[in-house]
Motif scaffolding. Structure first.
Motif, PDB file in Angstrom:
ATOM      1  N   SER A  76      54.310  57.479   4.627  1.00  0.00           N
ATOM      2  CA  SER A  76      54.354  57.371   3.164  1.00  0.00           C
ATOM      3  C   SER A  76      55.146  56.120   2.802  1.00  0.00           C
ATOM      4  N   THR A  77      54.714  55.453   1.747  1.00  0.00           N
ATOM      5  CA  THR A  77      55.342  54.174   1.394  1.00  0.00           C
ATOM      6  C   THR A  77      55.325  53.969  -0.114  1.00  0.00           C
ATOM      7  N   ASN A  78      56.235  53.140  -0.613  1.00  0.00           N
ATOM      8  CA  ASN A  78      56.239  52.786  -2.031  1.00  0.00           C
ATOM      9  C   ASN A  78      55.757  51.351  -2.257  1.00  0.00           C
ATOM     10  N   VAL A  79      55.099  50.760  -1.265  1.00  0.00           N
ATOM     11  CA  VAL A  79      54.563  49.399  -1.414  1.00  0.00           C
ATOM     12  C   VAL A  79      53.383  49.445  -2.385  1.00  0.00           C
ATOM     13  N   PRO A  80      53.349  48.588  -3.407  1.00  0.00           N
ATOM     14  CA  PRO A  80      52.208  48.578  -4.330  1.00  0.00           C
ATOM     15  C   PRO A  80      50.928  48.153  -3.609  1.00  0.00           C
ATOM     16  N   LYS A  81      49.825  48.785  -3.944  1.00  0.00           N
ATOM     17  CA  LYS A  81      48.531  48.400  -3.382  1.00  0.00           C
ATOM     18  C   LYS A  81      48.107  47.062  -3.970  1.00  0.00           C
ATOM     19  N   PRO A  82      47.287  46.298  -3.239  1.00  0.00           N
ATOM     20  CA  PRO A  82      46.742  46.562  -1.906  1.00  0.00           C
ATOM     21  C   PRO A  82      47.716  46.125  -0.812  1.00  0.00           C
ATOM     22  N   PHE A  83      47.542  46.714   0.385  1.00  0.00           N
ATOM     23  CA  PHE A  83      48.338  46.320   1.538  1.00  0.00           C
ATOM     24  C   PHE A  83      47.583  46.697   2.802  1.00  0.00           C
ATOM     25  N   ASP A  84      48.034  46.164   3.938  1.00  0.00           N
ATOM     26  CA  ASP A  84      47.471  46.505   5.244  1.00  0.00           C
ATOM     27  C   ASP A  84      48.491  47.321   6.035  1.00  0.00           C
ATOM     28  N   VAL A  85      47.971  48.255   6.822  1.00  0.00           N
ATOM     29  CA  VAL A  85      48.823  49.129   7.615  1.00  0.00           C
ATOM     30  C   VAL A  85      48.645  48.815   9.099  1.00  0.00           C
ATOM     31  N   TYR A  86      49.754  48.642   9.789  1.00  0.00           N
ATOM     32  CA  TYR A  86      49.747  48.410  11.233  1.00  0.00           C
ATOM     33  C   TYR A  86      50.606  49.477  11.909  1.00  0.00           C
ATOM     34  N   TRP A  87      50.168  49.913  13.078  1.00  0.00           N
ATOM     35  CA  TRP A  87      50.911  50.896  13.863  1.00  0.00           C
ATOM     36  C   TRP A  87      51.281  50.315  15.218  1.00  0.00           C
ATOM     37  N   GLN A  88      52.407  50.756  15.717  1.00  0.00           N
ATOM     38  CA  GLN A  88      52.819  50.421  17.076  1.00  0.00           C
ATOM     39  C   GLN A  88      53.172  51.723  17.794  1.00  0.00           C
ATOM     40  N   ILE A  89      52.512  51.967  18.920  1.00  0.00           N
ATOM     41  CA  ILE A  89      52.798  53.129  19.756  1.00  0.00           C
ATOM     42  C   ILE A  89      53.353  52.598  21.073  1.00  0.00           C
ATOM     43  N   VAL A  90      54.569  53.011  21.401  1.00  0.00           N
ATOM     44  CA  VAL A  90      55.243  52.511  22.603  1.00  0.00           C
ATOM     45  C   VAL A  90      55.450  53.674  23.575  1.00  0.00           C
TER      46      VAL A  90
ATOM     47  N   SER B 290      49.318  63.328  23.785  1.00  0.00           N
ATOM     48  CA  SER B 290      50.499  63.314  24.649  1.00  0.00           C
ATOM     49  C   SER B 290      50.070  63.320  26.121  1.00  0.00           C
ATOM     50  N   SER B 291      50.011  62.135  26.708  1.00  0.00           N
ATOM     51  CA  SER B 291      49.502  61.997  28.082  1.00  0.00           C
ATOM     52  C   SER B 291      50.597  61.927  29.139  1.00  0.00           C
ATOM     53  N   TYR B 292      51.748  61.304  28.792  1.00  0.00           N
ATOM     54  CA  TYR B 292      52.744  61.009  29.824  1.00  0.00           C
ATOM     55  C   TYR B 292      54.118  61.547  29.455  1.00  0.00           C
ATOM     56  N   LYS B 293      54.781  62.120  30.417  1.00  0.00           N
ATOM     57  CA  LYS B 293      56.144  62.584  30.224  1.00  0.00           C
ATOM     58  C   LYS B 293      57.060  61.385  29.952  1.00  0.00           C
ATOM     59  N   GLY B 294      58.014  61.584  29.048  1.00  0.00           N
ATOM     60  CA  GLY B 294      58.957  60.506  28.768  1.00  0.00           C
ATOM     61  C   GLY B 294      59.287  60.421  27.288  1.00  0.00           C
ATOM     62  N   THR B 295      60.090  59.421  26.946  1.00  0.00           N
ATOM     63  CA  THR B 295      60.466  59.161  25.554  1.00  0.00           C
ATOM     64  C   THR B 295      59.592  58.044  25.008  1.00  0.00           C
ATOM     65  N   HIS B 296      58.850  58.335  23.985  1.00  0.00           N
ATOM     66  CA  HIS B 296      57.921  57.376  23.374  1.00  0.00           C
ATOM     67  C   HIS B 296      58.223  57.314  21.877  1.00  0.00           C
ATOM     68  N   TRP B 297      57.591  56.400  21.177  1.00  0.00           N
ATOM     69  CA  TRP B 297      57.794  56.368  19.723  1.00  0.00           C
ATOM     70  C   TRP B 297      56.645  55.679  19.016  1.00  0.00           C
ATOM     71  N   ALA B 298      56.589  55.948  17.717  1.00  0.00           N
ATOM     72  CA  ALA B 298      55.626  55.295  16.827  1.00  0.00           C
ATOM     73  C   ALA B 298      56.399  54.539  15.761  1.00  0.00           C
ATOM     74  N   GLU B 299      55.827  53.442  15.333  1.00  0.00           N
ATOM     75  CA  GLU B 299      56.430  52.669  14.245  1.00  0.00           C
ATOM     76  C   GLU B 299      55.311  52.193  13.335  1.00  0.00           C
ATOM     77  N   CYS B 300      55.604  52.134  12.047  1.00  0.00           N
ATOM     78  CA  CYS B 300      54.599  51.724  11.060  1.00  0.00           C
ATOM     79  C   CYS B 300      55.075  50.490  10.306  1.00  0.00           C
ATOM     80  N   PHE B 301      54.160  49.538  10.105  1.00  0.00           N
ATOM     81  CA  PHE B 301      54.449  48.289   9.395  1.00  0.00           C
ATOM     82  C   PHE B 301      53.490  48.171   8.206  1.00  0.00           C
ATOM     83  N   ILE B 302      54.011  47.822   7.044  1.00  0.00           N
ATOM     84  CA  ILE B 302      53.178  47.588   5.861  1.00  0.00           C
ATOM     85  C   ILE B 302      53.216  46.089   5.567  1.00  0.00           C
ATOM     86  N   VAL B 303      52.032  45.485   5.582  1.00  0.00           N
ATOM     87  CA  VAL B 303      51.919  44.031   5.432  1.00  0.00           C
ATOM     88  C   VAL B 303      51.190  43.719   4.132  1.00  0.00           C
TER      89      VAL B 303
END
Length: 503
Positions: free
Chosen positions: A425-439, A472-485
């Motif tokens: 969820s974001t308060n960025v005014p539209k329009p914008f692009d959404v990018y995800w990073q899964i590590v 969820s494929s692999y045991k371990g510590t992973h994370w997601a991050e979201c970028f609004i451009v």
């Protein structure tokens, strides 16, 4: 704390007053001297959540408020069918150059006025005819009316999908709707004290004054609707508000305490879903009846779209679990868990308003994790200029082996081989692009060449690309991050949303 969170979810006084000012101006235009509608005394009143006081701000702050209104006429031309009534209202709107520019294409039942982007709302105006005795009944108490009188509160409305839309001048053959009867019923159900009595007019024709204080039932509905939004994001098959509102109102037992009311409502809601035999379908179907129109089933789409029924029961069970856990927490745990259920903004606003910030040991910082994990070498760095002006936050859940949703908190352990869902969820005014990073990190991911860390443009079907599905494929510590451009600049960036995967 729950009551204050619900208050933070409410629309602001400024938003409320803006809507009132706008629909009052439209009403004046429709009824002004010389208008073709003026002989029929047109007025405009809100309906739905705006009328009953259960409206909440959108999950995505830049989304528009959807305000439902009724244009109520006391009569019509003798030769008018539904088409003529609807286009008389539309024609009068078009007579003003400003409204003409704002008018959207004709809807099935409504005309829609789309206001400037800065206003962040649009109004759906439903043309309608009132029945005989409608205004007289407004002076009565809803509790004293019998079903035939409740039916007299109903409106006759237009719907261009009907076969008699252009030809039938007899309003008794038109589609029936009873938004004011429903509002009076809901206000009657929301009374904490049975000694208190209200006229229907007080329930359905409120003065344009913002009410900061709400009844416990109104707060319960607001909390349930936001929990639904967090759980389902932009899913079009999420539980609809009218079903949540109706079942909550039926289950409410006039508790004065929001937490107690919420707990009891969740335990009783399901008992008000009926099983009724449908001759047309030759089978029993689920039935959530309209309390002021016994012929209407709010769950009529469940049979045709089974995903809707499945999602409702899944949401209800999850809500029971979440609120039971929340009510057993100490203040710090409740603060942390509430953010996952209702969003960080509303919870932080509640904490500030209550003045208990110093009692919460977690404070407002994101939990820290091992720098060696966060600073993984294969983690791609943003390629755009980063100028943070707005906010974006991630909520997550996974489905376990039984298909049950479990909220992700960053501290629980997710089993392998299950679906994980993220909603931003974001308060960025539209329009914008959404990018995800899964590590991905850890020995198992490295051994199987699964050390992901790239940033990529959202490919999901979620609203605005703000939904993301993983596995969820692999045991371990992973994370997601979201970028609004926006315009080539990263203007909002979430924290790393940690996902711990076990065996």
């Amino acid at each position: 704390m729950l009551e204050q969170i619900a208050a933070a979810l409410d629309i602001t006084e400024a938003q409320y007053q803006t809507v009132v000012d706008r629909y009052t101006a439209v009403a004046k235009h429709l009824s002004k001297e010389g208008s073709s509608l003026s002989p029929y005394n047109p007025d405009i009143k809100p309906q739905g959540s705006f009328l009953i006081g259960t409206m909440i701000r959108p999950l995505i702050e830049d989304d528009e408020l959807d305000v439902d209104l009724v244009c109520r006429l006391s009569g019509k031309g003798a030769a008018w069918a539904q088409w003529h009534l609807k286009h008389a209202v539309g024609g009068q709107l078009k007579a003003d150059e400003i409204y003409k520019r704002m008018l959207d294409e004709e809807g099935n039942r409504c005309w829609t006025l789309v206001y400037a982007e800065s206003a962040k709302f649009h109004m759906d105006i439903l043309p309608a005819i009132v029945g005989t005795g409608h205004y007289t009944l407004l002076e009565s108490s809803f509790a004293s009316l019998d079903q035939s009188q409740v039916d007299q509160l109903a409106l006759r409305i237009t719907d261009k999908r009907l076969g008699n839309y252009t030809s039938d001048t007899n309003t008794t053959n038109w589609l029936k709707s009873n938004p004011f009867g429903y509002a009076a019923w809901f206000k009657e159900r929301s009374r904490v004290s049975l000694l208190e009595s209200r006229s229907i007019r007080a329930s359905v024709e409120p003065l344009p004054v913002y009410e900061k204080r709400k009844e416990p039932l109104q707060r319960v509905v607001q909390l349930l609707k936001r929990h639904r939004d967090i759980m389902y994001g932009g899913d079009p098959c999420k539980p609809i508000s009218i079903i949540i509102t109706t079942l909550a109102a039926r289950a409410y037992n006039r508790e004065a305490d929001v937490a107690l009311a919420l707990s009891n409502v969740l335990q009783r809601m399901e008992s008000f879903i009926e099983e009724r035999y449908s001759p047309a379908l030759d089978r029993y179907i689920k039935w959530v009846g309209n309390p002021v129109n016994p012929e209407e089933n709010f769950a009529d789409r469940w049979f045709l779209e089974s995903e809707r029924e499945k999602n409702f029961y899944e949401w209800l069970e999850k809500a029971k679990e979440d609120f039971a856990l929340l009510l057993s927490c100490n203040l710090t745990e409740a603060y942390r868990y509430s953010k996952e259920l209702f969003g960080t903004r509303s919870v932080n606003e509640a904490v500030e308003e209550l003045g208990v910030k110093n009692l919460i040991t977690e404070r407002y910082q994101q939990p820290s994790y091992l720098l060696a994990v966060i600073n993984a070498a294969h983690r791609q760095q943003p390629q755009w200029p980063v100028v943070i002006r707005y906010k974006v936050e991630i909520h997550g859940h996974y489905k376990n082996s039984k298909g049950k949703r479990v909220t992700l908190t960053g501290n629980n352990i997710v089993p392998k081989y299950c679906d994980i869902f993220f909603v931003a969820s974001t308060n960025v005014p539209k329009p914008f692009d959404v990018y995800w990073q899964i590590v991905n990190t850890g020995e198992e991911a490295e051994k199987n060449k699964g050390l992901r860390g790239g940033i990529y443009h959202s490919r999901t079907l979620g609203k605005g690309g703000l939904n993301q599905k993983e596995y969820s494929s692999y045991k371990g510590t992973h994370w997601a991050e979201c970028f609004i451009v926006k315009n080539g600049v990263c203007v909002a960036r979430s924290y790393e949303f940690i996902v711990n995967i076990g065996e």
